[in-house]
Scaffold this active site. Structure first.
Site, mmCIF file in Angstrom:
data_model
loop_
_atom_site.group_PDB
_atom_site.id
_atom_site.type_symbol
_atom_site.label_atom_id
_atom_site.label_comp_id
_atom_site.label_asym_id
_atom_site.label_seq_id
_atom_site.Cartn_x
_atom_site.Cartn_y
_atom_site.Cartn_z
ATOM 1 N N ASP A 121 -3.508 -11.027 -1.222
ATOM 2 C CA ASP A 121 -3.871 -10.330 0.021
ATOM 3 C C ASP A 121 -5.323 -10.142 -0.183
ATOM 4 O O ASP A 121 -5.970 -9.691 -1.380
ATOM 5 C CB ASP A 121 -3.181 -9.043 0.025
ATOM 6 C CG ASP A 121 -3.065 -8.505 1.502
ATOM 7 O OD1 ASP A 121 -4.193 -7.817 1.767
ATOM 8 O OD2 ASP A 121 -1.874 -8.602 2.124
ATOM 9 N N HIS B 293 0.748 -1.043 0.025
ATOM 10 C CA HIS B 293 -0.029 -0.075 0.081
ATOM 11 C C HIS B 293 0.806 1.276 0.040
ATOM 12 O O HIS B 293 0.299 2.381 -0.364
ATOM 13 C CB HIS B 293 -0.941 0.050 1.365
ATOM 14 C CG HIS B 293 -1.772 -0.981 1.245
ATOM 15 N ND1 HIS B 293 -2.450 -1.366 0.278
ATOM 16 C CD2 HIS B 293 -1.976 -1.940 2.320
ATOM 17 C CE1 HIS B 293 -3.438 -2.434 0.649
ATOM 18 N NE2 HIS B 293 -3.291 -2.679 1.713
ATOM 19 N N HIS C 81 -6.727 -7.276 0.600
ATOM 20 C CA HIS C 81 -6.831 -6.034 0.381
ATOM 21 C C HIS C 81 -5.953 -5.434 -0.967
ATOM 22 O O HIS C 81 -4.843 -6.137 -1.132
ATOM 23 C CB HIS C 81 -6.126 -5.245 1.643
ATOM 24 C CG HIS C 81 -6.672 -5.348 2.972
ATOM 25 N ND1 HIS C 81 -6.300 -6.462 3.567
ATOM 26 C CD2 HIS C 81 -7.503 -4.633 3.353
ATOM 27 C CE1 HIS C 81 -6.979 -6.535 4.846
ATOM 28 N NE2 HIS C 81 -7.778 -5.179 4.675
ATOM 29 N N ASP D 208 -4.255 -12.603 5.147
ATOM 30 C CA ASP D 208 -5.423 -12.089 5.619
ATOM 31 C C ASP D 208 -6.580 -12.594 4.946
ATOM 32 O O ASP D 208 -7.793 -12.081 5.023
ATOM 33 C CB ASP D 208 -5.615 -10.618 5.817
ATOM 34 C CG ASP D 208 -4.969 -9.760 4.663
ATOM 35 O OD1 ASP D 208 -4.744 -10.476 3.676
ATOM 36 O OD2 ASP D 208 -4.822 -8.516 4.836
#
Length: 365
Positions: free
Chosen positions: A167, A132, A169, A249
């Site tokens: 992931d 990110h 995200h 995650d």
């Protein structure tokens, strides 16, 4: 590095390093993988210590002012103005003791991995995967963007790079860096309606393939996505190196997503994806349940390095898992199976029409 060999890059900086008692990254992760690997005899002759990337190397993607701000934050001399400008000192990206040296070590690990992959082979860098980070600011628990730095280093070697992100995200920082760059293929499978709310269904800028998946995404659905979307696109692109971000995650036990994978889905993905290129860099990423993330990344290292995974862990490895905790927060203790084995029970399920519909959209894109 001998072609076909697998190496592991870690660091003791991750042991005891925490974003703070109220942050999801208060839990140990990389140190757990290292401890499990040593307890099982899986790191002997394969472990390399990560160097810390120098500011000049970080400036390949990040601004000089931002790097200086991170260094000042670690020294305790950062101004309020710089904190606000670079999004440092927020709930997501707090100031902590190793705010510069820890992410710079992650970046150093992936840059070392890129060098080691020159002749082929595989490298696991569980401290990498901070996808990110933006050029001039911290973002989503990520201070530096080591996947971007890794891809840039691999491209400087003249290699054609595919980046696959599992992931929960979306990898907004990586897409920001490489959208529209034809020598890089980016594939992201992430949870729909989940922060950072980017990565809409479709192919962006010609090279960024995004598949948001519904809550309760299961092993059967992940297999469909792997074989009907990820592998065909990799085959068509013909990468010379694949960077695989294996944020844990997306596992059922993770508190920051609503997905329902077992770690078998990650192993199946790694096994198939690594066959698509002569070089593979395996990164960590998200993962906020200390037991599930440590077990997943250790299991991936076993797959990458050709280890036999015992059905029940020996006492030394069992003790590693028994010694973990949430570090506060009042969450329930782990299920007994998370203390005695590495491999989850399969989490198969229906393939839902909404996922098939999204796959069809991508097939037409």
């Amino acid at each position: 590095m001998v072609a076909g060999a697998a190496l592991f890059i870690g660091s003791e900086i991750y042991r005891g390093s925490s974003y703070g008692g109220a942050h999801p990254l208060r839990v140990p992760r990389v140190s757990t993988v290292m401890d499990l690997g040593r307890a099982l005899g899986w790191l002997e002759g394969r472990y390399r210590s990560s160097p810390r990337a120098k500011p000049a190397a970080l400036r390949a993607f990040h601004s000089a002012d931002y790097i200086a701000a991170l260094q000042a934050a670690e020294a305790g001399t950062i101004s309020a103005e710089a904190m606000a400008r670079h999004h440092i000192g927020t709930l997501s990206n707090p100031v902590f003791a190793q705010i510069y040296s820890r992410p710079a070590t992650g970046a150093g690990g992936v840059l070392l991995a890129a060098e080691l992959l020159a002749e082929g082979g595989s490298v696991h860098v569980p401290g990498g995967g901070t996808h990110h980070g933006m050029p001039d600011r911290a973002n989503g628990f990520c201070y530096l963007n080591d996947p971007v730095l890794a891809i840039m280093a691999l491209r400087r070697m003249g290699l054609r790079v595919a980046y696959v992100d599992l992931d929960a995200h979306h990898c907004d920082g990586v897409e920001f860096a490489f959208a529209g760059v034809p020598e890089v293929l980016l594939i992201s499978v992430h949870e729909q309606a989940r922060w950072p709310f980017t990565g809409a269904l479709g192919v962006a800028a010609g090279n960024c393939v995004n598949l948001p998946v519904p809550a309760q995404y299961n092993d059967t659905e992940a297999r469909l996505v792997l074989h009907e979307m990820i592998l065909p696109r990799l085959q068509a692109f013909a990468p010379q190196v694949i960077v695989l971000q294996a944020g844990a995650d997306s596992l059922l036990e993770d508190p920051l997503s609503r997905l329902a994978l077992s770690n078998n889905a990650y192993v199946e993905a790694l096994r198939a994806i690594r066959a698509m290129a002569p070089r593979l860099m395996l990164l960590g990423g998200g993962g906020y349940n200390p037991w599930s993330v440590g077990r997943c990344w250790a299991l991936l290292w076993a797959e990458l390095s050709g280890q036999t995974v015992p059905e029940l862990l020996p006492e030394a490895a069992h003790m590693v898992l028994r010694g973990l905790s949430w570090g506060g927060g009042g969450r329930p203790p782990p299920a007994p199976a998370l203390l005695t084995s590495l491999r989850d029970a399969p989490r198969e399920g229906p393939i839902r029409p909404e996922l098939r519909d999204r796959m069809a959209v991508l097939a037409r894109a």
